[in-house]
Design a protein around this motif. Structure first.
Motif, PDB file in Angstrom:
ATOM      1  N   VAL A 116       0.738  -1.415   0.043  1.00  0.00           N
ATOM      2  CA  VAL A 116       0.046  -0.092   0.093  1.00  0.00           C
ATOM      3  C   VAL A 116       0.683   1.276  -0.051  1.00  0.00           C
ATOM      4  CG1 VAL A 116      -1.625   1.408   1.384  1.00  0.00           C
ATOM      5  CG2 VAL A 116      -1.969  -1.078   0.898  1.00  0.00           C
ATOM      6  N   PRO A 117       2.011   1.367   0.751  1.00  0.00           N
ATOM      7  CA  PRO A 117       2.664   2.618   0.730  1.00  0.00           C
ATOM      8  C   PRO A 117       3.222   2.929  -0.573  1.00  0.00           C
ATOM      9  CG  PRO A 117       3.291   1.240   2.553  1.00  0.00           C
ATOM     10  CD  PRO A 117       2.365   0.521   1.845  1.00  0.00           C
ATOM     11  N   TYR A 118       3.397   2.064  -1.522  1.00  0.00           N
ATOM     12  CA  TYR A 118       4.031   2.178  -2.799  1.00  0.00           C
ATOM     13  C   TYR A 118       2.897   2.641  -3.602  1.00  0.00           C
ATOM     14  CZ  TYR A 118       8.015  -0.368  -1.721  1.00  0.00           C
ATOM     15  OH  TYR A 118       9.411  -0.848  -1.283  1.00  0.00           O
ATOM     16  N   LEU A 119       1.673   2.536  -3.531  1.00  0.00           N
ATOM     17  CA  LEU A 119       0.679   3.009  -4.242  1.00  0.00           C
ATOM     18  C   LEU A 119       0.439   4.336  -3.764  1.00  0.00           C
ATOM     19  CD1 LEU A 119      -1.949   0.028  -3.994  1.00  0.00           C
ATOM     20  CD2 LEU A 119      -0.587   0.586  -5.847  1.00  0.00           C
ATOM     21  N   VAL A 310       8.498  -1.868  -6.805  1.00  0.00           N
ATOM     22  CA  VAL A 310       8.121  -2.678  -5.437  1.00  0.00           C
ATOM     23  C   VAL A 310       9.112  -3.640  -5.265  1.00  0.00           C
ATOM     24  CG1 VAL A 310       6.748  -4.414  -4.267  1.00  0.00           C
ATOM     25  CG2 VAL A 310       5.629  -2.443  -5.220  1.00  0.00           C
ATOM     26  N   TYR A 311       9.438  -4.441  -6.437  1.00  0.00           N
ATOM     27  CA  TYR A 311      10.415  -5.539  -6.401  1.00  0.00           C
ATOM     28  C   TYR A 311      11.682  -5.253  -6.833  1.00  0.00           C
ATOM     29  CZ  TYR A 311       6.544  -8.768  -5.154  1.00  0.00           C
ATOM     30  OH  TYR A 311       5.438  -9.244  -4.615  1.00  0.00           O
ATOM     31  N   GLY A 312      11.832  -4.193  -7.675  1.00  0.00           N
ATOM     32  CA  GLY A 312      13.270  -4.141  -8.049  1.00  0.00           C
ATOM     33  C   GLY A 312      13.366  -4.502  -9.398  1.00  0.00           C
ATOM     34  N   GLU A 313      12.359  -5.385  -9.842  1.00  0.00           N
ATOM     35  CA  GLU A 313      12.493  -6.092 -11.484  1.00  0.00           C
ATOM     36  C   GLU A 313      11.194  -6.256 -11.635  1.00  0.00           C
ATOM     37  OE1 GLU A 313      13.360 -10.466 -10.862  1.00  0.00           O
ATOM     38  OE2 GLU A 313      13.305 -10.116  -8.485  1.00  0.00           O
ATOM     39  N   THR A 314      10.990  -6.574 -13.079  1.00  0.00           N
ATOM     40  CA  THR A 314       9.814  -7.042 -13.482  1.00  0.00           C
ATOM     41  C   THR A 314       9.578  -8.500 -13.461  1.00  0.00           C
ATOM     42  OG1 THR A 314       9.820  -5.114 -15.132  1.00  0.00           O
ATOM     43  CG2 THR A 314       8.338  -6.972 -15.630  1.00  0.00           C
TER      44      THR A 314
END
Length: 315
Positions: A116-119, A310-314
């Motif tokens: 949620v914080p990223y959103l 979020v993950y630093g990658e796709t």
């Protein structure tokens, strides 16, 4: 005797209704007073004035416990509707001015609290006049809040299957098998999933989204699930693994720091990681407020870069 509508309108105030609603939420005059920055006698006085205007008791004590009366329950529903309409009016007036302004009410299951914080960060950069209220709850409570229409949106994985709900996936939830770094399983050359599952598995309570995902995967792969211990949150499970109580399957985001610090390790197991989706969920019949619609639109625009963020990658 109750006043006529014309006289009632001259006797009621939004402040009285606000005080009443706070007492309903807390079932306590003192806690309502603390929330509103009033004294307890002031809260009691406002409620008495409201009761006098309506000609009905709104609360009653049974022993030391405060309960809402039948009349109070009816008024509570009316107050919720009135305040909801006022919020919508506020948003629609702001929309006329070309602004998005108002309150966004979110509930998120505990696994989604890392997402949620990223959103919100990007959304609030675009719409700084939006006030966000966020509740972190377990899956059972999230489902109940959906039934009660308590929030604009609920963020969860594996939403209930119901035609009455509308869910939209927006981000992959990656779940991985984790152990403490000194766990002997890390030295095993022929480790299989069943051996891992039998190694004192720590697991969430029945009904949890994380548990349901693991149960489904085990059923699909004909593996047995015999939990060693049930714990009420992913944070508790993580600390249980750190304490040496056992092993677990957890969202990668929830253990990212511990993996980086070398306190936990991810096992290389066939079939893992498990991949599910976090979703936004709301009643299908719900009419979105301008703020809610702006948030949904933002998520759709941001989906492409969200996994990278979020993950630093796709994934």
């Amino acid at each position: 005797m109750p006043y006529s509508l014309a006289r009632l309108l001259t006797r009621l105030s939004f402040r009285q209704l606000q005080v009443f609603h706070a007492v309903c939420q807390h079932l306590s005059y003192s806690r309502a007073a603390d929330e509103l920055g009033l004294t307890q006698p002031a809260v009691s006085s406002q409620v008495r004035q409201l009761e006098h205007a309506l000609g009905q008791p709104l609360f009653e004590y049974v022993g030391k416990q405060l309960y809402i009366t039948a009349a109070g329950q009816q008024l509570e529903q009316a107050v919720i509707s009135i305040f909801s309409d006022l919020k919508r009016l506020q948003m629609e007036l702001a929309e006329i001015e070309g602004q998005v302004r108002g309150e966004l009410r979110l509930a998120a299951v505990s696994t989604a609290q890392y997402v949620v914080p990223y959103l919100l960060q990007g959304f609030l950069e675009q719409f700084p006049q939006v006030d966000v209220r966020l509740e972190i709850v377990n899956r059972a409570r999230a489902t109940q809040r959906l039934t009660e229409n308590r929030d604009d949106l609920v963020i969860m994985g594996m939403p209930p299957e119901s035609n009455a709900l509308r869910s939209t996936p927006f981000l992959t939830n990656v779940m991985i098998p984790v152990v403490r770094v000194d766990n002997p399983l890390l030295n095993s050359r022929s480790l299989d999933a069943q051996t891992f599952l039998d190694a004192k598995l720590l697991i969430r309570e029945p009904g949890s989204g994380t548990r349901k995902a693991l149960e489904q995967w085990c059923q699909q792969n004909r593996l047995s699930l015999n939990p060693h211990m049930e714990l009420g949150s992913n944070a508790a499970i993580k600390h249980g693994v750190l304490a040496g109580l056992g092993v677990a399957v957890l969202p990668r985001l929830s253990v990212r720091a511990e993996l980086k610090l070398g306190e936990l390790a991810c096992l290389d197991l066939e079939g893992f990681p498990l991949r599910r989706s976090w979703c936004t969920v709301h009643p299908a019949a719900k009419h979105p407020t301008p703020v809610m619609q702006a948030f949904l639109d933002y998520i759709q625009r941001a989906m492409g870069g969200l996994e990278q963020q979020v993950y630093g990658e796709t994934l």
